[in-house]
Write an enzyme that holds these catalytic residues in place. Structure first.
Site, PDB file in Angstrom:
ATOM      1  N   SER A 178       0.614  -1.069  -0.036  1.00 53.65           N
ATOM      2  CA  SER A 178       0.165   0.008  -0.190  1.00 53.65           C
ATOM      3  C   SER A 178       0.768   1.119   0.070  1.00 53.65           C
ATOM      4  O   SER A 178       0.405   2.220  -0.585  1.00 53.65           O
ATOM      5  CB  SER A 178      -0.977   0.071   1.012  1.00 53.65           C
ATOM      6  OG  SER A 178      -0.231   0.198   2.295  1.00 53.65           O
ATOM      7  N   ASP A 179       1.778   1.212   0.755  1.00 57.58           N
ATOM      8  CA  ASP A 179       2.827   2.460   0.490  1.00 57.58           C
ATOM      9  C   ASP A 179       3.557   2.509  -0.836  1.00 57.58           C
ATOM     10  O   ASP A 179       3.495   3.720  -1.264  1.00 57.58           O
ATOM     11  CB  ASP A 179       4.031   2.200   1.778  1.00 57.58           C
ATOM     12  CG  ASP A 179       3.718   2.091   3.078  1.00 57.58           C
ATOM     13  OD1 ASP A 179       3.574   3.110   3.569  1.00 57.58           O
ATOM     14  OD2 ASP A 179       3.591   0.932   3.569  1.00 57.58           O
ATOM     15  N   ASP A 180       3.823   1.360  -1.410  1.00 58.77           N
ATOM     16  CA  ASP A 180       4.257   1.415  -2.652  1.00 58.77           C
ATOM     17  C   ASP A 180       3.509   2.169  -3.655  1.00 58.77           C
ATOM     18  O   ASP A 180       3.789   2.838  -4.508  1.00 58.77           O
ATOM     19  CB  ASP A 180       4.901  -0.096  -3.172  1.00 58.77           C
ATOM     20  CG  ASP A 180       5.696  -0.554  -2.343  1.00 58.77           C
ATOM     21  OD1 ASP A 180       6.503   0.121  -1.672  1.00 58.77           O
ATOM     22  OD2 ASP A 180       5.932  -1.796  -2.236  1.00 58.77           O
TER      23      ASP A 180
END
Lengths: 401, 401
Positions: A178-180
């Protein structure tokens, strides 16, 4: 590796774009890592004790290994945003920048006197990208978020279960997905906003808002309108796809897994021939995808009986000879040693002056005439390595403040 | 929804950028969907029988539901690239475009006489993005690839197993993640290349090469250099993270799952207090992350004993009151009905003239002053809906060819 820090490689598309990163951990820094790989000048602003990501994962020669990649092509400067000197330097960086990427909790920049209104007061053309768990507004804005929460609330983690087989919790994707995703969207939105501004003297800066939950949710294909129209809630399908068959992952004689995509009519027939089961390929029940989906278990069982007779590499070779999409599930050794990864320099050896020679992944986009090693201008720098270069050469400070 | 096809919304950042899509299925079309959401004029070129993605998933009023999203903000034209008329129209589109995105198998465009050399002969400033399974060179270039192969070979699928719990195949992420990632990278690289060209009359076009395997592999964090330096091969960790604790997904009394991120020192103490186990928070063995990782099973078991006493929504409320990152694993109903998704219009109702009212997800990036509904200028069009508009109005054809 071709450059020294601060010297862009001519030819990279974002050469000349000036970006300030007020990021930490993954999402914000990943956005700027992509911009830096594309040639932008990225100044990573860290607190005096550094981005805590520098403490993650294994170390070599005393330096964090992941940061060699995560911080590559960036300049590192340290600032104490709680001090007036630090904020003055921050204002100086903002004044000369095209874009700023930050991933603090919503409201933090405002509380320290560096909110968008202040930043646009310094530089009206600044593109400001704000990455956060839940976004800059809405009832959950102030809730704490980690990447796992973005996966859970964005709908992805519901889908990784293997129903009927295990009651264990659905697994992660294994990476900080999700960060990526949020970082990738922030990088795209920043670049688009800079395209808009470029060459237009009237253009104003923008404020971009990217949230981890929305980034994950953007990948949910047709599931949202399907739910809205019919109330159908997509359920996990483990290693299969409910609407295409056969496509699954099968156990081989050596205990390794082979992923096979046999879900088109001609590929299915070739697959049946290749595994010595032409009768299955001729079975009228399996003539189209609808029929194959209705008999998925029977078809998967037949393929699995064949894969269990061969080691994965051998089964893969048989299917490849028949032009059938397939791959063993590569672990990091498989990736690092694979001839295709090496030939394309998706895996390449890089000299890190802190760590020594080590392997880096290529930037995930290539441009004609520029090799993957050329896109790694330098490796993740030591904390504050560019303080002098940035504060003296770029900001023109004549003495330590 | 504010516009009619062909009329860009003033204010979107890529308004004025002209993109031609020669895409099918997911990766290429997802790249251009993002560019279209950002305001670009995207002309999707389809064969006379349409992009096969139009046949995927459920239908409503005879029209494919997913395509309402996947094709939104694009113009659809049909061309037979095997006919001279079709190729002439293609040349006309290329002559006026800034960028082209294609995701055929490598070599296909060259075989039909529309390779990059030909395209750059027509328009030397064209940015050409080529998305493929394995890339435009290397020994696997000509192998067939589906999205699942990108996940398998890029290293992701190895990581979704739940070791020691099940010998079932590692699950998919539940969505076409490798296509999505490649599409996102292609959109970013195209936008960066267009930024470079804009306002520079000397600039030439570029050829961009994005592969599904490399897109997935780009997310493998520090695993590659760790393998190279020490030979360590990252193994799957199921729903946990080997290097942070406690962060996991826990079963609740109602059979639902709760994801909890308690892996910082202060959050861990608050978590222990919130679940009525302050002794665990004070245990010196668990004072830092290293200690908690060494005793992960013991800590996870204690948290799981507590979650199993409460329904997920109640446990979530208790932890939220203590400012602890957590979320139930949302399914599509949870997302669609959630007040935050509705308040931020991450979920919004849209009028599709073919399907009727239905739910769309917001674009995954927001710009100040532009609401999510404004970014859905129109929904995925019928096949060839814009043939007249494009061939007559844009290309200036005066009669049917």
């Amino acid at each position: 590796m071709t450059g020294k820090p601060g010297l862009p490689l001519a030819g990279l598309p974002l050469t000349g774009l000036k970006v300030v990163e007020l990021g930490h951990y993954i999402a914000g820094p990943f956005a700027t890592r992509l911009l830096a790989d594309l040639g932008a000048e990225v100044i990573k602003v860290e607190p005096p004790d550094g981005d805590p990501i520098r403490g993650w994962g294994s170390r070599h020669n005393g330096h964090p290994v992941w940061f060699s990649i995560h911080g590559r092509n960036k300049l590192s400067v340290t600032l104490d945003l709680k001090s007036e000197q630090g904020r003055a330097r921050m204002r100086g960086l903002v004044a000369r920048a095209d874009a700023l990427v930050e991933n603090f909790r919503p409201g933090f920049l405002e509380r320290i006197g560096l909110g968008p209104a202040v930043l646009h007061g310094i530089n009206p053309r600044l593109v400001i990208a704000r990455v956060s768990g839940f976004g800059q507004d809405g009832p959950y804005r102030d809730k704490p978020a980690f990447g796992s929460i973005g996966e859970a609330m964005g709908g992805l983690r519901h889908l990784t279960a293997t129903p009927g087989v295990t009651d264990h919790p659905p697994p992660r994707c294994g990476v900080s997905i999700s960060d990526d995703l949020a970082g990738m969207y922030a990088a795209l939105a920043v670049t688009a906003a800079c395209w808009d501004i470029k060459g237009n003297p009237e253009a104003k800066g923008r404020i971009i808002d990217v949230d981890l939950v929305g980034a994950v949710f953007s990948l949910m294909e047709g599931m949202l309108p399907e739910y809205g129209l019919t109330g159908a809630v997509r359920q996990p399908a483990g290693s299969a796809i409910l609407t295409a068959a056969p496509t699954n992952t099968y156990l081989c004689a050596d205990g390794k897994w082979l992923c096979i995509g046999g879900n088109s009519d001609p590929i299915f027939k070739r697959l049946c021939d290749a595994i010595g089961n032409p009768a299955m390929g001729a079975d009228p029940r399996f003539a189209d995808n609808r029929g194959r989906c209705a008999h998925m278990a029977e078809i998967d069982a037949a393929i699995g009986r064949w894969t269990r007779t061969l080691p994965a590499a051998k089964a893969e070779a048989v299917l490849e000879a028949a032009d059938i999409p397939c791959s063993r599930l590569y672990d990091m050794r498989d990736c690092a040693e694979d001839p295709h990864f090496r030939a394309r320099q998706t895996v390449m050896e890089v000299q890190d002056p802190l760590i020594g020679p080590l392997l880096h992944p290529a930037a995930p986009f290539r441009f004609d005439g520029i090799s993957p090693p050329d896109m790694v201008r330098w490796t993740g720098p030591a904390l504050g390595a560019h303080n002098d270069q940035v504060f003296k050469d770029l900001l023109g400070e004549t003495q330590d403040g």
